[in-house]
Design an enzyme around this catalytic site. Sequence first.
Site, short mmCIF file in Angstrom:
data_model
loop_
_atom_site.label_atom_id
_atom_site.label_comp_id
_atom_site.label_asym_id
_atom_site.label_seq_id
_atom_site.Cartn_x
_atom_site.Cartn_y
_atom_site.Cartn_z
N ASP A 355 34.08 41.70 11.60
CA ASP A 355 35.21 42.53 10.45
C ASP A 355 34.66 42.92 9.50
OD1 ASP A 355 37.64 42.42 8.93
OD2 ASP A 355 36.72 40.51 7.80
N ASP A 659 36.05 35.95 9.04
CA ASP A 659 36.46 34.82 8.18
C ASP A 659 37.44 34.77 7.98
OD1 ASP A 659 36.75 37.09 6.59
OD2 ASP A 659 35.27 37.19 5.55
N ASP A 663 41.46 36.68 11.69
CA ASP A 663 40.30 36.45 12.73
C ASP A 663 40.69 35.74 14.19
OD1 ASP A 663 39.45 39.27 11.18
OD2 ASP A 663 38.00 37.72 10.17
N THR A 756 8.77 14.72 37.71
CA THR A 756 8.87 16.55 37.81
C THR A 756 9.80 16.70 37.37
OG1 THR A 756 8.67 16.46 40.31
CG2 THR A 756 6.72 15.69 39.48
#
Length: 976
Positions: A355, A659, A663, A756
């Site tokens: 955006d 934001d 969106d 290990t």
Amino acid sequence: MKTQETTEVEEVPVVPDTTWWSMSIPEVETKLDTSTSNGLSTAEVQKRLEKYGHNELQAEERRPRWKVFLDQFKDVLIYILMISAVASAVLNYIEKGHLGEDWIVIAVIVILNAVIGYIQEGKADSAIEALMNFAAPDAQVIRDGKEITIKARELVPGDIILIHEGDMLPADGRIFKQSNMKLEEAALTGESVPLYKHIDVIVEDTPLAERKNCVYSSTLCTYGRGKAMVTQTGMTTEVGKIAEMISGAEAKLTPLQKNLEQFGALLGKYILIICGLVSIIYIIQNQFNANVDVTWVQAVMAGVALAVAAIPEGLPAVVTTCLAIGVTRMSERNAIVKKLHSVETLGCTSVICSDKTGTLTKNEMTVRSVWTGGKIYNVTGSGYEPEGEFVINEAKIDPLSVTDLELTLRVGLICNDARLSQDESNKKWSTFGDPTEGCLVTSAWKAGLEPKTTNAKYERIEEIPFDSKRKRMTTINMVNGKKVAYIKGATEILLDFCDNIIMDGKVRPITDADKKNILAAYEQKASEALRGLGFAYREDVDGVALTIEDMEQHMTFVGMQFMIDPPRDEVKQAILECRKAGIGVKMITGDNLITATAIAVELGIITLGEQTYEGKNIANLTEEEIQACNVFARVSPEHKMDIVNALQNLGEVAAMTGDGVNDAPALKNAHVGVAMGITGTDVSKEAAVMVLADDNFATIVHAVEEGRGIYDNIKKFVQYLLSSNIMEVLVLLFAALIGVPPPLVATQLLWINLVTDGAPALALGFDPYDPTLMQQKPRPLNEPLLTKNFIITMVYRGVILTVLILGIFIIYDTVPFFEPHFVPDDHVALVVNFEGYPNLETWLALVADENGLSSVALDDAIFQEVLLGAYVKWYARSVTFLTMMFAEMSNAYNCRSEYQSIFKIGFFSNKFMTYAAGASVALTFVLYFWRPLGNIFSVIPLRPIDWIWLVPTVIVTIGCVELLKIYFRKQMGLTK
């Protein structure tokens, strides 16, 4: 209690797809069957509530938490681990009369992995709940001819809502009355500037961002007031449509999840086959090979031991922990990841759909230049911070010393209702009021015109408010005891009312040539995506009526100010980094095409003249054309979804940043949704899998680097685990084929895998990233975890270690020079215990029975031969166990890079590996020197000479892999 009405509820004539903006007010009133003056009746409201339901968003049904927990076990590797735990317990009980410890450790790993996954998913998918919280809780309406306040959820189509400055809109509606009303719709449309509203009819195909006679749920009234007829409520509003898209978006598996699923299924298949094969081989060997003395229980236990060796018990936990490490490291760089597996997806991101407003730009209007007196003055600084300089022809000037410039800035400050403030905690400047007016205050303050002092000096006594029809605002101020009118507005409108112009401090009549030059300057700046406002004044207006017709006449034009929502300072460099990393950047915005194009050119997203499109064109574009275009303007939420889907269909790994409410669907639908943490709405944050705490686009680049580095490190320890486990499997398999006892038992293999494969594998997750990571192209989405070179390296290392370890066992089990020649008295009890007998007497009786004797004593030759044979076998296992442990530790250092030499990387450049290796070695040494622990894992104290094997083990393990790396570097052209 309310009784159910039997009469059929009449359907209210509300059509969801009606283009309300293209209808006249009487037509809308008729269509909604309402009254603009009296609103709906209480009875009618009740009917419509029953028909259409409450004005609220419907939350998606959530899975019960217990199901979320059980889902953590739905993995092939987890199934194998659980089967191994059960088999280990059962076979231990059959052989030794107790369940043993193996199954406990495996079970703990399985449960721990499930708990971690359960916690991470706890708050991962609440986008719809955030949308519900985002809606306005109350609304002012006209019902039964009276103004009342109700809960917003009680609104119905046809209600008349009253709108005031500061109100959050509770529903979608058609405006029928307004007074200087402006709405902030950036969260919904992406438009960075509040939109003036009117009541006039608009053409039918007008996009959402330009429907100036409508209001929409969850947008904010920033100025003026108005009234509107509610046209849509609940899930039929624009925000509601977004909610449906969010709930309908499918969760996508990340590449790592897909790879691990495929790998787990393949591994499980081969483990079962090889385990069964080893058990069968030992049973057959027992029948036909006199040198092999293995019971069926021991044969099956050998298969279980192989399963323990083959299954990378720590893989799920280490993968999860490594991702968690990455999440922590990313949070330190302001990238908050909500879903662990999304971290590595960033590493193969090939395109970022971003955006514009608040993401690439600061969402802060800033004056960039001023035209006055026929000259252009550039203004430095950004945002609302009143710090900057005025420059002309690269020379700094004092704006207060230039009459025309000072007057232009003063008019912009005085004819203004905005004010600035600074947050004491973070020192950030912000504006209260219209952002455009706020940036005019900032530009004047930069010049030295402090707002409070200046406004006090030029006291406002009257005003004509801004009106969207006449596109200007006028204030009447006292200047040296006389009334002066200051006017700001659209330049082309203002010029029609100007008789004079000020040039170099002198007032003269304005000419057509002046107007032509002014408009040319305006158009030039407009092409650069700068919004322009004109400024004028009228002296000595004492006695002039405060009307538009009388006051706003015979003005003197003074200049123009041009402003823009500027790009973030770091974004240009971040986009360049993306280019180097082979990552495309696309701007997808609700703003107009001219502004979007200019910003994109400035940031380097596109070059001047490159193809750009508006949202309305997307339906006619092919997926390839969408992929080739890097700027899309005037887009709707549906358009964003179409873009992301097209990119994904072409094999792109798409990240979406944003934001706003608009969106959210694309954020959730993309492989990686990235929301803004400061300016982002709750909707976008909840729909995304990653939130930028600093709203900085550059943070995305850091996140991509982290994603690539994390995946690279995951590959390191997967290669380490698998090459080591391949060695363990091959050692047991070839031992069965050549007819020697299993070189290691299950408890020993489990110790090796835990000691290990645990800490050292995890330490690889902390390994420094390859400095060339961000110069490499994104890895393909369908690239398997086991690439050709990966498999070659893994098998090569496994075979080298197999030859080394199996060779050492055979030497100690069959070569007299290396075999122990007697059993120390204090080791007899060890052998009895390791062989699985409850006591020595039981073993003596069994040996006597097998040899047809009534009894056998400890010092009898026949038993001493059996005892020594068993001791040689366990001694050989003890040496093999030690060398295998050191071989795997050396292999961990080999895996720190697939191609680079460990001598170039440095043995001590990863301090976590140093600590992990040191701890693993120390713990293993404890087995040989502390008998209680050594007895559990069936190891016998070694002679000093046997420890020398550690030196050739380390040299062979590292040296052979270094030779392979040299070959790979030559093959890839990485050598000088």
